[in-house]
Design a protein around this motif. Structure first.
Motif, PDB file in Angstrom:
ATOM      1  N   ALA A 244      -7.259  -6.142 -15.880  1.00  0.00           N
ATOM      2  CA  ALA A 244      -6.439  -7.310 -16.194  1.00  0.00           C
ATOM      3  C   ALA A 244      -6.367  -7.418 -17.711  1.00  0.00           C
ATOM      4  O   ALA A 244      -7.399  -7.549 -18.374  1.00  0.00           O
ATOM      5  N   ASN A 245      -5.159  -7.330 -18.261  1.00  0.00           N
ATOM      6  CA  ASN A 245      -5.015  -7.302 -19.716  1.00  0.00           C
ATOM      7  C   ASN A 245      -5.448  -8.587 -20.392  1.00  0.00           C
ATOM      8  O   ASN A 245      -6.026  -8.573 -21.469  1.00  0.00           O
ATOM      9  N   PHE A 246      -5.173  -9.721 -19.745  1.00  0.00           N
ATOM     10  CA  PHE A 246      -5.462 -11.015 -20.358  1.00  0.00           C
ATOM     11  C   PHE A 246      -6.195 -11.895 -19.345  1.00  0.00           C
ATOM     12  O   PHE A 246      -5.609 -12.815 -18.772  1.00  0.00           O
ATOM     13  N   PRO A 247      -7.471 -11.608 -19.104  1.00  0.00           N
ATOM     14  CA  PRO A 247      -8.176 -12.340 -18.044  1.00  0.00           C
ATOM     15  C   PRO A 247      -8.252 -13.841 -18.274  1.00  0.00           C
ATOM     16  O   PRO A 247      -8.111 -14.616 -17.319  1.00  0.00           O
ATOM     17  N   LYS A 248      -8.450 -14.262 -19.505  1.00  0.00           N
ATOM     18  CA  LYS A 248      -8.531 -15.706 -19.758  1.00  0.00           C
ATOM     19  C   LYS A 248      -7.209 -16.377 -19.434  1.00  0.00           C
ATOM     20  O   LYS A 248      -7.162 -17.395 -18.729  1.00  0.00           O
ATOM     21  N   GLU A 249      -6.113 -15.800 -19.905  1.00  0.00           N
ATOM     22  CA  GLU A 249      -4.805 -16.412 -19.695  1.00  0.00           C
ATOM     23  C   GLU A 249      -4.297 -16.201 -18.279  1.00  0.00           C
ATOM     24  O   GLU A 249      -3.727 -17.117 -17.679  1.00  0.00           O
ATOM     25  N   GLY A 250      -4.478 -14.999 -17.721  1.00  0.00           N
ATOM     26  CA  GLY A 250      -3.873 -14.673 -16.440  1.00  0.00           C
ATOM     27  C   GLY A 250      -4.744 -14.949 -15.235  1.00  0.00           C
ATOM     28  O   GLY A 250      -4.315 -15.610 -14.291  1.00  0.00           O
ATOM     29  N   LEU A 251      -5.990 -14.449 -15.257  1.00  0.00           N
ATOM     30  CA  LEU A 251      -6.857 -14.602 -14.093  1.00  0.00           C
ATOM     31  C   LEU A 251      -7.498 -15.988 -14.010  1.00  0.00           C
ATOM     32  O   LEU A 251      -7.874 -16.425 -12.927  1.00  0.00           O
ATOM     33  N   ILE A 252      -7.639 -16.640 -15.144  1.00  0.00           N
ATOM     34  CA  ILE A 252      -8.292 -17.945 -15.150  1.00  0.00           C
ATOM     35  C   ILE A 252      -7.299 -19.054 -15.454  1.00  0.00           C
ATOM     36  O   ILE A 252      -7.227 -20.062 -14.753  1.00  0.00           O
ATOM     37  N   GLY A 253      -6.498 -18.858 -16.478  1.00  0.00           N
ATOM     38  CA  GLY A 253      -5.533 -19.870 -16.897  1.00  0.00           C
ATOM     39  C   GLY A 253      -6.082 -20.625 -18.093  1.00  0.00           C
ATOM     40  O   GLY A 253      -7.127 -21.276 -18.007  1.00  0.00           O
ATOM     41  N   GLU A 254      -5.403 -20.523 -19.214  1.00  0.00           N
ATOM     42  CA  GLU A 254      -5.933 -21.065 -20.465  1.00  0.00           C
ATOM     43  C   GLU A 254      -6.311 -22.541 -20.394  1.00  0.00           C
ATOM     44  O   GLU A 254      -7.397 -22.919 -20.828  1.00  0.00           O
TER      45      GLU A 254
ATOM     46  N   GLU B 149       7.984  -8.207  -5.997  1.00  0.00           N
ATOM     47  CA  GLU B 149       9.377  -7.761  -6.057  1.00  0.00           C
ATOM     48  C   GLU B 149      10.320  -8.818  -5.492  1.00  0.00           C
ATOM     49  O   GLU B 149      11.412  -9.053  -6.035  1.00  0.00           O
ATOM     50  N   GLU B 150       9.910  -9.471  -4.423  1.00  0.00           N
ATOM     51  CA  GLU B 150      10.737 -10.511  -3.799  1.00  0.00           C
ATOM     52  C   GLU B 150      11.108 -11.595  -4.802  1.00  0.00           C
ATOM     53  O   GLU B 150      12.222 -12.126  -4.775  1.00  0.00           O
ATOM     54  N   PHE B 151      10.188 -11.922  -5.708  1.00  0.00           N
ATOM     55  CA  PHE B 151      10.425 -12.980  -6.694  1.00  0.00           C
ATOM     56  C   PHE B 151      10.972 -12.435  -8.017  1.00  0.00           C
ATOM     57  O   PHE B 151      11.125 -13.186  -8.977  1.00  0.00           O
ATOM     58  N   GLY B 152      11.266 -11.131  -8.076  1.00  0.00           N
ATOM     59  CA  GLY B 152      11.866 -10.558  -9.272  1.00  0.00           C
ATOM     60  C   GLY B 152      10.925 -10.460 -10.456  1.00  0.00           C
ATOM     61  O   GLY B 152      11.365 -10.551 -11.605  1.00  0.00           O
ATOM     62  N   HIS B 153       9.635 -10.228 -10.167  1.00  0.00           N
ATOM     63  CA  HIS B 153       8.639 -10.248 -11.239  1.00  0.00           C
ATOM     64  C   HIS B 153       8.031  -8.877 -11.534  1.00  0.00           C
ATOM     65  O   HIS B 153       6.970  -8.797 -12.156  1.00  0.00           O
ATOM     66  N   LEU B 154       8.667  -7.796 -11.110  1.00  0.00           N
ATOM     67  CA  LEU B 154       8.093  -6.482 -11.341  1.00  0.00           C
ATOM     68  C   LEU B 154       7.920  -6.174 -12.827  1.00  0.00           C
ATOM     69  O   LEU B 154       6.997  -5.455 -13.226  1.00  0.00           O
ATOM     70  N   ASP B 155       8.776  -6.758 -13.657  1.00  0.00           N
ATOM     71  CA  ASP B 155       8.684  -6.508 -15.095  1.00  0.00           C
ATOM     72  C   ASP B 155       7.433  -7.109 -15.721  1.00  0.00           C
ATOM     73  O   ASP B 155       7.047  -6.743 -16.837  1.00  0.00           O
ATOM     74  N   ARG B 156       6.784  -8.014 -15.008  1.00  0.00           N
ATOM     75  CA  ARG B 156       5.567  -8.637 -15.529  1.00  0.00           C
ATOM     76  C   ARG B 156       4.325  -7.772 -15.310  1.00  0.00           C
ATOM     77  O   ARG B 156       3.287  -7.997 -15.938  1.00  0.00           O
ATOM     78  N   MET B 157       4.429  -6.800 -14.418  1.00  0.00           N
ATOM     79  CA  MET B 157       3.258  -6.005 -14.054  1.00  0.00           C
ATOM     80  C   MET B 157       2.617  -5.303 -15.254  1.00  0.00           C
ATOM     81  O   MET B 157       1.408  -5.415 -15.465  1.00  0.00           O
ATOM     82  N   PRO B 158       3.381  -4.542 -16.084  1.00  0.00           N
ATOM     83  CA  PRO B 158       2.733  -3.848 -17.192  1.00  0.00           C
ATOM     84  C   PRO B 158       2.229  -4.779 -18.290  1.00  0.00           C
ATOM     85  O   PRO B 158       1.400  -4.380 -19.106  1.00  0.00           O
ATOM     86  N   VAL B 159       2.730  -6.004 -18.300  1.00  0.00           N
ATOM     87  CA  VAL B 159       2.237  -6.975 -19.276  1.00  0.00           C
ATOM     88  C   VAL B 159       0.881  -7.517 -18.834  1.00  0.00           C
ATOM     89  O   VAL B 159      -0.071  -7.595 -19.621  1.00  0.00           O
TER      90      VAL B 159
ATOM     91  N   LEU C 146      -1.160 -18.027 -12.454  1.00  0.00           N
ATOM     92  CA  LEU C 146      -0.221 -17.081 -13.049  1.00  0.00           C
ATOM     93  C   LEU C 146      -0.302 -15.701 -12.401  1.00  0.00           C
ATOM     94  O   LEU C 146       0.607 -14.890 -12.575  1.00  0.00           O
ATOM     95  N   THR C 147      -1.369 -15.423 -11.668  1.00  0.00           N
ATOM     96  CA  THR C 147      -1.546 -14.117 -11.045  1.00  0.00           C
ATOM     97  C   THR C 147      -0.911 -14.060  -9.666  1.00  0.00           C
ATOM     98  O   THR C 147      -0.204 -13.110  -9.324  1.00  0.00           O
ATOM     99  N   VAL C 148      -1.159 -15.076  -8.845  1.00  0.00           N
ATOM    100  CA  VAL C 148      -0.464 -15.248  -7.564  1.00  0.00           C
ATOM    101  C   VAL C 148       0.187 -16.634  -7.631  1.00  0.00           C
ATOM    102  O   VAL C 148      -0.386 -17.617  -7.174  1.00  0.00           O
ATOM    103  N   PRO C 149       1.361 -16.709  -8.271  1.00  0.00           N
ATOM    104  CA  PRO C 149       1.978 -18.022  -8.501  1.00  0.00           C
ATOM    105  C   PRO C 149       2.102 -18.845  -7.226  1.00  0.00           C
ATOM    106  O   PRO C 149       2.248 -18.301  -6.123  1.00  0.00           O
ATOM    107  N   VAL C 150       2.032 -20.149  -7.392  1.00  0.00           N
ATOM    108  CA  VAL C 150       2.048 -21.034  -6.230  1.00  0.00           C
ATOM    109  C   VAL C 150       3.326 -20.867  -5.417  1.00  0.00           C
ATOM    110  O   VAL C 150       3.323 -21.084  -4.196  1.00  0.00           O
ATOM    111  N   ASP C 151       4.408 -20.447  -6.035  1.00  0.00           N
ATOM    112  CA  ASP C 151       5.637 -20.191  -5.274  1.00  0.00           C
ATOM    113  C   ASP C 151       5.423 -19.044  -4.284  1.00  0.00           C
ATOM    114  O   ASP C 151       5.964 -19.072  -3.170  1.00  0.00           O
ATOM    115  N   TYR C 152       4.661 -18.013  -4.682  1.00  0.00           N
ATOM    116  CA  TYR C 152       4.314 -16.937  -3.756  1.00  0.00           C
ATOM    117  C   TYR C 152       3.511 -17.522  -2.586  1.00  0.00           C
ATOM    118  O   TYR C 152       3.763 -17.218  -1.414  1.00  0.00           O
TER     119      TYR C 152
END
Length: 264
Positions: free
Chosen positions: A152-162, A130-140, A213-219
């Protein structure tokens, strides 16, 4: 550092993962001379509806860590993803320095955060989103069912990184994705209830994952910045060119980091 002087390594794993998901990393760490323990979170017991959450996972990890330190072991803790919330919530007071002050042997010597959450009291993982304004990404990114269990809807893309997934053996990738499971999504919304483990007199480290992409480096950087600037902690950091699963795609680099950190 001689193998006999290495601390026992306790891995606190992430959501959607089972201990088998870390077999590549645990194998490499054992080859490097570590005794490795990786208990399975109760929130990954696949119960529908979920019947275990952050509190249950924290109780389990604290009990497991306590058994190691009471056996006189020096323990380094490696926390990944949700594992950072569990370890932070469960391990305060078990440091080697705290135990030594009471005339006790053994204790936690190193807390190593990797692509994970290192939050202050009363904060949940979702608060950082929420702090980073990313709540809209949750259901995606995540598929929540009515009982709040999720995948995890897209494990290759999100949990691993294409880009990183494409650089490893594709059969290995398929095996890894097949090892993942349904998790109690409520855990993302549950705040820390206990004194954070990073408040102990213990060495702190953070492994940044630059393509996460799951815990972005900015977080990740914001959490370290808070601990350093607001809490006065000293944290050694390294950066890995990896997505959210360096245990799979940057295994050697993770092992090298753990060896370096625990030799200090």
């Amino acid at each position: 550092m001689e193998a006999t002087s290495k601390p026992t390594l306790l891995i606190v794993h992430g959501g959607w993962h089972f201990p088998d998901s870390y077999s590549k990393l645990t194998g490499a760490l054992r080859t490097a001379g570590f005794e490795v323990h990786i208990p399975r979170h109760l929130s990954m017991n696949q119960s529908r509806p979920p019947n275990a959450d952050l509190a249950a996972d924290s109780d389990l990890i604290r009990s497991y860590a306590t058994s190691l330190v009471e056996a006189g072991r020096d323990v380094a803790v490696l926390m990944h993803s949700y594992g950072g919330q569990v370890g932070t919530n469960s391990l305060y007071g078990l440091s080697k320095n705290a135990r030594s002050a009471k005339g006790l042997s053994g204790g936690i010597t190193h807390l190593i955060y990797m692509a994970t959450f290192a939050l202050p009291e009363g904060k949940a993982m979702i608060d950082k989103v929420e702090e980073f304004g990313h709540l809209d990404r949750m259901p995606v990114a995540f598929g929540f069912d009515e009982d709040q269990s999720c995948v995890a809807n897209f494990p290759k893309e999100g949990l691993i990184g294409e880009p990183y997934a494409d650089q490893i053996d594709q059969e290995e990738l398929k095996t890894y994705i097949a090892s993942l499971g349904r998790w109690n999504g409520k855990c993302m919304y549950l705040p820390l209830q206990n004194t954070p483990a990073w408040r102990d007199d213990v060495k702190l480290y953070f492994i940044y994952t630059l393509g996460d992409l799951t815990v972005p480096v900015d977080y990740q950087r914001s959490m370290v910045q808070h601990l350093v600037e607001k809490e006065g902690k000293t944290i050694e950091t390294i950066e890995l060119e990896s997505g959210h699963s360096p245990n799979l795609t940057a295994t050697k680099a993770v092992v090298d980091a753990v060896v370096k950190f625990t030799s200090e």
